[in-house]
Design a protein around this motif. Structure first.
Motif, PDB file in Angstrom:
ATOM      1  N   PRO A 229       1.048  -1.270  -0.118  1.00 43.37           N
ATOM      2  CA  PRO A 229      -0.041   0.114  -0.031  1.00 43.37           C
ATOM      3  C   PRO A 229       0.725   1.094   0.040  1.00 43.37           C
ATOM      4  O   PRO A 229       0.141   2.348  -0.464  1.00 43.37           O
ATOM      5  CB  PRO A 229      -0.843  -0.061   1.350  1.00 43.37           C
ATOM      6  N   ILE A 245      -5.714   0.734  -6.724  1.00 42.54           N
ATOM      7  CA  ILE A 245      -6.353   1.636  -5.421  1.00 42.54           C
ATOM      8  C   ILE A 245      -5.691   2.982  -5.513  1.00 42.54           C
ATOM      9  O   ILE A 245      -4.532   3.175  -5.549  1.00 42.54           O
ATOM     10  CB  ILE A 245      -6.071   0.772  -4.238  1.00 42.54           C
ATOM     11  N   GLU A 247      -5.646   6.297  -3.370  1.00 44.81           N
ATOM     12  CA  GLU A 247      -5.899   6.757  -1.913  1.00 44.81           C
ATOM     13  C   GLU A 247      -5.215   8.406  -2.040  1.00 44.81           C
ATOM     14  O   GLU A 247      -4.040   8.455  -2.271  1.00 44.81           O
ATOM     15  CB  GLU A 247      -5.270   5.809  -0.682  1.00 44.81           C
ATOM     16  N   THR A 262     -11.218   1.972  -5.388  1.00 46.16           N
ATOM     17  CA  THR A 262     -10.753   1.040  -6.210  1.00 46.16           C
ATOM     18  C   THR A 262     -11.180   0.929  -7.724  1.00 46.16           C
ATOM     19  O   THR A 262     -12.384   1.066  -7.801  1.00 46.16           O
ATOM     20  CB  THR A 262     -10.902  -0.330  -5.546  1.00 46.16           C
ATOM     21  N   VAL A 279     -17.034  -5.297   0.697  1.00 45.21           N
ATOM     22  CA  VAL A 279     -16.294  -3.861   1.331  1.00 45.21           C
ATOM     23  C   VAL A 279     -17.230  -2.723   1.580  1.00 45.21           C
ATOM     24  O   VAL A 279     -17.542  -1.966   2.585  1.00 45.21           O
ATOM     25  CB  VAL A 279     -15.205  -3.593   0.443  1.00 45.21           C
ATOM     26  N   ILE A 354     -10.913   3.272   6.618  1.00 52.38           N
ATOM     27  CA  ILE A 354     -10.418   2.665   5.397  1.00 52.38           C
ATOM     28  C   ILE A 354     -10.132   1.410   5.465  1.00 52.38           C
ATOM     29  O   ILE A 354      -9.031   0.765   5.494  1.00 52.38           O
ATOM     30  CB  ILE A 354      -9.148   3.621   5.073  1.00 52.38           C
ATOM     31  N   GLY A 356     -10.472  -2.476   3.919  1.00 53.31           N
ATOM     32  CA  GLY A 356     -10.058  -3.319   2.753  1.00 53.31           C
ATOM     33  C   GLY A 356     -10.036  -4.757   2.921  1.00 53.31           C
ATOM     34  O   GLY A 356     -10.072  -5.272   3.946  1.00 53.31           O
ATOM     35  N   TRP A 358      -8.302  -8.177   0.782  1.00 52.51           N
ATOM     36  CA  TRP A 358      -7.182  -8.666  -0.093  1.00 52.51           C
ATOM     37  C   TRP A 358      -7.594 -10.022  -0.154  1.00 52.51           C
ATOM     38  O   TRP A 358      -7.592 -10.859   0.919  1.00 52.51           O
ATOM     39  CB  TRP A 358      -5.773  -8.342   0.236  1.00 52.51           C
ATOM     40  N   GLU A 365     -10.050  -1.422  -1.571  1.00 54.50           N
ATOM     41  CA  GLU A 365     -10.026  -0.560  -0.696  1.00 54.50           C
ATOM     42  C   GLU A 365     -11.337   0.592  -0.932  1.00 54.50           C
ATOM     43  O   GLU A 365     -11.214   0.920  -2.021  1.00 54.50           O
ATOM     44  CB  GLU A 365      -8.709   0.109  -0.382  1.00 54.50           C
ATOM     45  N   SER A 367     -12.838   4.026   1.102  1.00 55.56           N
ATOM     46  CA  SER A 367     -12.617   4.880   2.292  1.00 55.56           C
ATOM     47  C   SER A 367     -13.707   6.245   2.297  1.00 55.56           C
ATOM     48  O   SER A 367     -13.975   6.477   1.551  1.00 55.56           O
ATOM     49  CB  SER A 367     -11.240   5.140   2.728  1.00 55.56           C
TER      50      SER A 367
END
Lengths: 390, 390
Positions: A229, A245, A247, A262, A279, A354, A356, A358, A365, A367
């Motif tokens: 990340p 993703i 951010e 995402t 999510v 936030i 996420g 995987w 993710e 947020s």
């Protein structure tokens, strides 16, 4: 225009002094740039040299101390009288003469009659180095030191109406930058080009105001790297089949409103679409749970119960209090939305949530930055909560 | 492509171990993100949590240690074998459980048989907090600690051909960004718009490659604020009669090439034009003086003699060694071009020379990044050295 009314700074000082009394401190040496800004209004890219704001009970105003060439910046940005701006000469900077800026700060603490008192220092704050502490102790052998790392940060957790206004302005910027970033991602486009588009939107701001630099650069892990990340953009070009993703955070007068989404280069596989739905359901459950009186861990639990119902087991920190910040972080380092954190949510706190998921190293993710209102939680940005694709 | 050949990293480790032997160190705990990158190749925006690279004599490779979610980033960017990547769990981060990342690092030092040895720590490096040091000491009561703040930085002062190549690439980016910034300044244009233009050019890079984020944001003090060099852009609009100093750096794989120029909104007054001529004559004299065998203070002296001939008295640091960097700084904190610094210039050192003259609070700054060659000094950027105007 001043960033805040003087009365707002005075209230902040008052609250700080109350906590100093509780801790029986004679002086507080604030070195975290966010806390320096919060108490004194100081705003400059000078935190690469030691500097501080000092609070004592006897003085109504705090004292700013920094490098000589930054004293004019303190005059321009703080609410302090000239007598409360002190600076050290340039031979203290990366000195070959065994001089250290904290030698000067120690002398100043002496002048403020605090050199033999109980002094609070932010032991774990960015830019308060081991050496800074060592020099303060050496130069003030009569003083006793207390660790006051998050003392001001816990005051900052409650936002005033003006602070919320800046965070809302930052949210408008974040929406523009996210839309620009999502539009820019595509097969064959280099990562840096998307980063450039996002940065451009972050600083261009809106029609009414520009944006400040965010405390963290836009991050856009993609492909295999959605599992890494904190790597920053490269010359790599996006490929068909890449999840990406994004951010980022808008920033206004150093107040942030982070946002993550995402997207997918091409047609997202069903697995990713399904993950995104989990999510989204999870974050919406957690946002629904957030209201005054609920604890941070209960908010995380609402998220966890949703993902568990889909057979996903994970206990993570899914958010943290935030607002004012300087590089390298916009978080306040106080309350976290995670198991074991029993901080009770109260009105006017602000968090970045936030979460996420995987799976097989490919992640989603999504947020939201939210404000705890009298009755619930209100997201600062209005941006579609979905898996995007190019 | 790897950023450097493995053999280059191995040479860096070898030189580091030589200095460790001289200092009789069993282990070196490197926490400065630039030094972590230099020794291990690690590159990520994760320096907002404690992390380190550890060097011991017994191991050919250093050991990377950081947060769990950043271990993949270490796998992706370092040259280290899996066994040399270690990470702590997320409950160490802003922990409500009295856990600190340095507790884990202490355990790792024990595992590396260095827990009761002599350990070098970078006492005055960014991100090595007073608390980090305190926790290491508490957890390793048998160890003795030495201050090795600039040990790796002094190795970094000599640049390899590949490092110089990245700095030259950064210089191409800096030229583009400076031109874009100078073109954007104008009466009525808000500062943030110029900042946006510069940032955009810094990340867009050239036709052949993109740019990395610089360690310091572009600075553009203007009007009265040319005397406040570290204030960042605002919504203020440039006015006729404003002097504007632009300081920025291109960045490529974290290697910088800073550049500063001064422009004027409207027709510059004669006084400013004259000041600019003195600055240009002074920086050219100092660049002419720079060559292997000359000391840093002699370079500053060449500048000072020029300005003294115009009746200007000032003794400042006019430059510093630099290259690889992370926020908040691109400087290496070793040699400075200033009175009292008798560091001898050697081939393949690189400096940013940034002299300026302020009169009546209005200043001119013109800078160059230069490489010490076998016979002199070569500026990395090729950009006209003059006072610009809109």
């Amino acid at each position: 225009m001043d960033v805040f009314e003087q009365s707002e700074y005075e209230r902040r000082i008052e609250r700080t002094k109350e906590r100093m009394l509780e801790r029986e401190l004679d002086a507080l040496v604030i070195t975290d740039p966010s806390n320096m800004n919060y108490l004194a209004g100081y705003d400059g890219w000078s935190f690469y040299v030691p500097q501080a704001v000092i609070v004592t009970h006897e003085r109504d105003e705090p004292v700013w101390v920094g490098r000589g060439m930054d004293a004019n910046g303190a005059r321009a940005t703080t609410w302090l009288a000239e007598e409360n701006i002190h600076s050290y000469s340039d031979d203290h900077v990366h000195s070959p003469y065994d001089l250290h800026p904290m030698d000067y700060v120690a002398g100043l603490l002496d002048d403020l009659d605090a050199g033999d008192g109980t002094i609070g220092v932010e032991m774990d704050a960015y830019y308060f180095t081991a050496k800074s502490y060592q020099r303060l102790r050496e130069k003030l052998p009569e003083a006793s030191f207390e660790d006051t790392t998050l003392l001001v940060n816990w005051i900052r957790i409650y936002k005033s109406e003006q602070e919320l206004e800046y965070m809302r302005q930052a949210a408008r910027i974040a929406e523009n930058a996210m839309q620009a970033g999502l539009d820019a991602v595509g097969e064959g486009v280099p990562e840096y080009e998307v980063a450039e588009t996002i940065y451009s939107a972050l600083i261009d701001g809106t029609d009414d105001y520009g944006g400040d630099y965010p405390s963290i650069v836009p991050l856009l892990p993609s492909g295999d790297h959605t599992g890494t990340p904190h790597l920053t953009w490269t010359d790599r070009r996006f490929e068909d089949g890449d999840p990406v993703i994004i951010e980022l955070s808008g920033c206004r007068h150093r107040y942030h409103s982070p946002l993550a989404r995402t997207t997918f280069v091409g047609d997202p596989p069903e697995k990713l679409t399904n993950t995104a739905e989990v999510v989204i359901e999870g974050i919406e459950a957690a946002l629904d749970a957030a209201e005054p009186g609920v604890t941070c861990e209960e908010v995380e639990q609402a998220w966890r119960e949703v993902i568990q119902s889909y057979g996903i087991e994970k206990e993570d920190r899914i958010g943290y209090s935030m607002g004012l910040g300087y590089p390298p972080d916009w978080g306040e380092h106080t309350a976290s939305l995670r198991p074991g954190d029993d901080t009770v949510l109260e009105e006017d706190m602000t968090f970045h949530m936030i979460p996420g998921i995987w799976q097989d190293d490919v992640g989603v993710e999504i947020s939201e930055t939210f404000h705890v209102t009298a009755t619930g939680a209100e997201t600062l940005a209005e941006f579609p909560r979905e898996l995007f694709s190019t």
